[in-house]
Design an enzyme around this catalytic site. Structure first.
Site, PDB file in Angstrom:
ATOM      1  N   ARG A 210       0.287   7.647  -2.643  1.00  0.00           N
ATOM      2  CA  ARG A 210       0.825   8.703  -1.764  1.00  0.00           C
ATOM      3  C   ARG A 210       2.294   8.998  -2.073  1.00  0.00           C
ATOM      4  O   ARG A 210       2.743  10.127  -2.034  1.00  0.00           O
ATOM      5  CB  ARG A 210       0.653   8.304  -0.284  1.00  0.00           C
TER       6      ARG A 210
ATOM      7  N   GLU B 221       0.728 -13.826  11.847  1.00  0.00           N
ATOM      8  CA  GLU B 221       1.315 -12.697  12.589  1.00  0.00           C
ATOM      9  C   GLU B 221       1.307 -11.468  11.679  1.00  0.00           C
ATOM     10  O   GLU B 221       1.680 -11.557  10.502  1.00  0.00           O
ATOM     11  CB  GLU B 221       2.763 -13.022  12.981  1.00  0.00           C
TER      12      GLU B 221
ATOM     13  N   LEU C 171      11.432 -20.209  -4.621  1.00  0.00           N
ATOM     14  CA  LEU C 171      10.295 -19.424  -4.116  1.00  0.00           C
ATOM     15  C   LEU C 171       9.070 -19.558  -5.036  1.00  0.00           C
ATOM     16  O   LEU C 171       9.205 -19.477  -6.254  1.00  0.00           O
ATOM     17  CB  LEU C 171      10.710 -17.946  -4.045  1.00  0.00           C
TER      18      LEU C 171
ATOM     19  N   ARG D 223     -11.373   1.988  -9.693  1.00  0.00           N
ATOM     20  CA  ARG D 223     -10.485   3.146  -9.901  1.00  0.00           C
ATOM     21  C   ARG D 223     -10.688   3.717 -11.310  1.00  0.00           C
ATOM     22  O   ARG D 223     -11.241   3.030 -12.170  1.00  0.00           O
ATOM     23  CB  ARG D 223      -9.022   2.709  -9.709  1.00  0.00           C
TER      24      ARG D 223
ATOM     25  N   ARG E 124       1.967  -5.202   6.016  1.00  0.00           N
ATOM     26  CA  ARG E 124       1.211  -4.147   5.328  1.00  0.00           C
ATOM     27  C   ARG E 124       2.013  -2.855   5.408  1.00  0.00           C
ATOM     28  O   ARG E 124       2.457  -2.450   6.499  1.00  0.00           O
ATOM     29  CB  ARG E 124      -0.177  -3.935   5.944  1.00  0.00           C
TER      30      ARG E 124
ATOM     31  N   ASP F 197       0.836  -1.206   0.000  1.00  0.00           N
ATOM     32  CA  ASP F 197       0.000   0.000   0.000  1.00  0.00           C
ATOM     33  C   ASP F 197       0.872   1.258   0.000  1.00  0.00           C
ATOM     34  O   ASP F 197       1.972   1.258   0.555  1.00  0.00           O
ATOM     35  CB  ASP F 197      -0.899  -0.028   1.250  1.00  0.00           C
ATOM     36  N   GLY F 198       0.357   2.309  -0.608  1.00  0.00           N
ATOM     37  CA  GLY F 198       1.019   3.617  -0.522  1.00  0.00           C
ATOM     38  C   GLY F 198       1.670   4.106  -1.800  1.00  0.00           C
ATOM     39  O   GLY F 198       2.347   5.137  -1.799  1.00  0.00           O
ATOM     40  N   ASN F 199       1.439   3.401  -2.907  1.00  0.00           N
ATOM     41  CA  ASN F 199       2.045   3.837  -4.179  1.00  0.00           C
ATOM     42  C   ASN F 199       1.545   5.230  -4.572  1.00  0.00           C
ATOM     43  O   ASN F 199       2.320   6.075  -5.035  1.00  0.00           O
ATOM     44  CB  ASN F 199       1.671   2.877  -5.313  1.00  0.00           C
TER      45      ASN F 199
ATOM     46  N   HIS G  42       3.097   3.403  -8.906  1.00  0.00           N
ATOM     47  CA  HIS G  42       2.966   1.959  -9.177  1.00  0.00           C
ATOM     48  C   HIS G  42       4.243   1.433  -9.841  1.00  0.00           C
ATOM     49  O   HIS G  42       4.679   0.317  -9.561  1.00  0.00           O
ATOM     50  CB  HIS G  42       1.747   1.694 -10.062  1.00  0.00           C
TER      51      HIS G  42
ATOM     52  N   SER H 138      -6.866  -5.726  -6.317  1.00  0.00           N
ATOM     53  CA  SER H 138      -8.029  -6.279  -5.614  1.00  0.00           C
ATOM     54  C   SER H 138      -9.269  -6.232  -6.500  1.00  0.00           C
ATOM     55  O   SER H 138      -9.326  -5.475  -7.489  1.00  0.00           O
ATOM     56  CB  SER H 138      -8.291  -5.497  -4.321  1.00  0.00           C
TER      57      SER H 138
ATOM     58  N   ARG I  79      -5.619  -2.337   8.361  1.00  0.00           N
ATOM     59  CA  ARG I  79      -6.793  -2.990   7.763  1.00  0.00           C
ATOM     60  C   ARG I  79      -6.388  -4.227   6.991  1.00  0.00           C
ATOM     61  O   ARG I  79      -5.268  -4.300   6.495  1.00  0.00           O
ATOM     62  CB  ARG I  79      -7.448  -2.049   6.730  1.00  0.00           C
TER      63      ARG I  79
HETATM   64  C1  FPP Z   1      -1.809   0.172  -3.496  1.00  0.00           C
HETATM   65  O1  FPP Z   1      -1.340   1.485  -3.507  1.00  0.00           O
HETATM   66  C2  FPP Z   1      -1.235  -0.584  -4.611  1.00  0.00           C
HETATM   67  C3  FPP Z   1      -1.953  -1.138  -5.629  1.00  0.00           C
HETATM   68  C4  FPP Z   1      -3.411  -1.017  -5.755  1.00  0.00           C
HETATM   69  C5  FPP Z   1      -1.312  -1.862  -6.737  1.00  0.00           C
HETATM   70  C6  FPP Z   1      -0.078  -2.631  -6.405  1.00  0.00           C
HETATM   71  C7  FPP Z   1       0.761  -2.684  -7.602  1.00  0.00           C
HETATM   72  C8  FPP Z   1       2.112  -2.649  -7.632  1.00  0.00           C
HETATM   73  C9  FPP Z   1       2.951  -2.669  -6.436  1.00  0.00           C
HETATM   74  C10 FPP Z   1       2.872  -2.553  -8.907  1.00  0.00           C
HETATM   75  C11 FPP Z   1       2.686  -3.648  -9.869  1.00  0.00           C
HETATM   76  C12 FPP Z   1       2.728  -5.018  -9.292  1.00  0.00           C
HETATM   77  C13 FPP Z   1       3.393  -6.051  -9.832  1.00  0.00           C
HETATM   78  C14 FPP Z   1       3.254  -7.383  -9.260  1.00  0.00           C
HETATM   79  C15 FPP Z   1       4.279  -5.853 -10.973  1.00  0.00           C
HETATM   80  P1  FPP Z   1      -2.407   2.663  -3.654  1.00  0.00           P
HETATM   81  O2  FPP Z   1      -2.502   3.024  -5.096  1.00  0.00           O
HETATM   82  O3  FPP Z   1      -3.689   2.269  -3.017  1.00  0.00           O
HETATM   83  O4  FPP Z   1      -1.717   3.801  -2.826  1.00  0.00           O
HETATM   84  P2  FPP Z   1      -2.416   4.957  -1.991  1.00  0.00           P
HETATM   85  O5  FPP Z   1      -3.211   4.282  -0.897  1.00  0.00           O
HETATM   86  O6  FPP Z   1      -1.285   5.745  -1.474  1.00  0.00           O
HETATM   87  O7  FPP Z   1      -3.279   5.719  -2.952  1.00  0.00           O
END
Ligand code: FPP
Length: 238
Positions: A21, A204, A128, A68, A185, A17-19, A34, A62, A191
């Site tokens: 932000r 855990e 893995l 989105r 997380r 989470d947090g891409n 992302h 998800s 959450r």
């Molecule tokens: C949540 O951050 C992240 C996602 C919804 C997507 C996750 C995707 C990646 C890490 C990149 C691609 C993945 C692979 C496997 C190549 P957010 O957008 O909800 O961040 P925010 O809460 O700060 O808005």
């Protein structure tokens, strides 16, 4: 250096989470967050390899993420596709086996094609297992599991009196994998966000304020170190 922890989790699950932000604080479009997140995925896979973790499940998209803006969904799908195309040789070289869970048929045809291609090309690897959760929702998975069980009862393969925790687990997307030992997380949110609701019962949890693109191998090792200090009792007394 990987930690010297005696107990390394067999299965780590991560809510990345947090891409968004991360991008916002830099004045960049969300997709740049992302893209940086995809780099963190690469580092994390490498870190799990160093630690000899057996399974890593990443919440990459998800079932709710379809809500989105179309442009972000499209960019995320393209990023996933390019990531898989580009990284398949590296996954093969590092002995990583790719798997995926979720309603995969919801994905665009080209993403499904690339996903299955990488799954096939890495099928013989025994290091893995990297499991991507795509169009994944924990509640949907439970519903799909119930439907699958009902079908088995209707076909006479099982008697409904035989249904127990173990049998239900065998009707989930995750039937081939053990439950996660450690859930990480990022970005400080407390959450589950509809992630692996059934499987996380005794997992855990480790929450870090770091945003996903800033999550490094060192952070992964810190989470594993802390996991090593935890006492897991599964509801029993010592
Ligand atoms: C949540 O951050 C992240 C996602 C919804 C997507 C996750 C995707 C990646 C890490 C990149 C691609 C993945 C692979 C496997 C190549 P957010 O957008 O909800 O961040 P925010 O809460 O700060 O808005």
């Amino acid at each position: 250096m990987p930690p010297t922890a005696k107990t390394v989790p067999r299965h780590i699950a991560i809510i990345m989470d947090g891409n968004g932000r991360w991008a916002k604080t830099r004045g960049l479009p969300r997709i740049k967050g992302h893209e940086a997140g995809a780099q963190a995925v690469r580092e994390c896979v490498e870190g799990c390899g160093d630690l000899k973790v057996q399974y890593l499940t990443l919440y990459a998209f998800s079932a709710e993420n379809w809500q989105r803006p179309k442009s972000e969904v499209f960019a995320l799908m393209r990023l996933l596709e390019n990531f898989l195309k580009e990284k398949t040789p590296e996954l093969v070289e590092k002995n990583v086996r790719l798997q995926a869970i979720g309603r995969l048929t919801d994905l665009p045809q080209s993403s499904q094609k690339q996903l299955h291609k990488t799954i096939e090309q890495t099928a013989g690897n025994n290091g893995l297992t990297l499991i991507l959760a795509l169009s994944y929702g924990g509640r949907l998975e439970i519903i799909d599991g119930i439907k699958s069980l009902l079908r088995a009862v209707e076909l006479g393969h099982i008697d409904k009196g035989m249904i127990d925790v173990e049998m239900f687990s065998k009707h989930l997307y995750t039937r081939y994998y053990p439950d996660p030992d450690l859930l990480i997380r990022t970005s400080g949110e407390m959450r589950l966000s509809n992630f692996l609701l059934w499987q996380l019962s005794y997992t855990e949890m480790y929450v870090t304020p770091k945003l996903w693109p800033d999550f490094t191998k060192k952070d992964l090792f810190a989470a594993v170190e802390e996991f090593g200090q935890r006492q897991r009792r599964y509801g029993a007394v010592e």
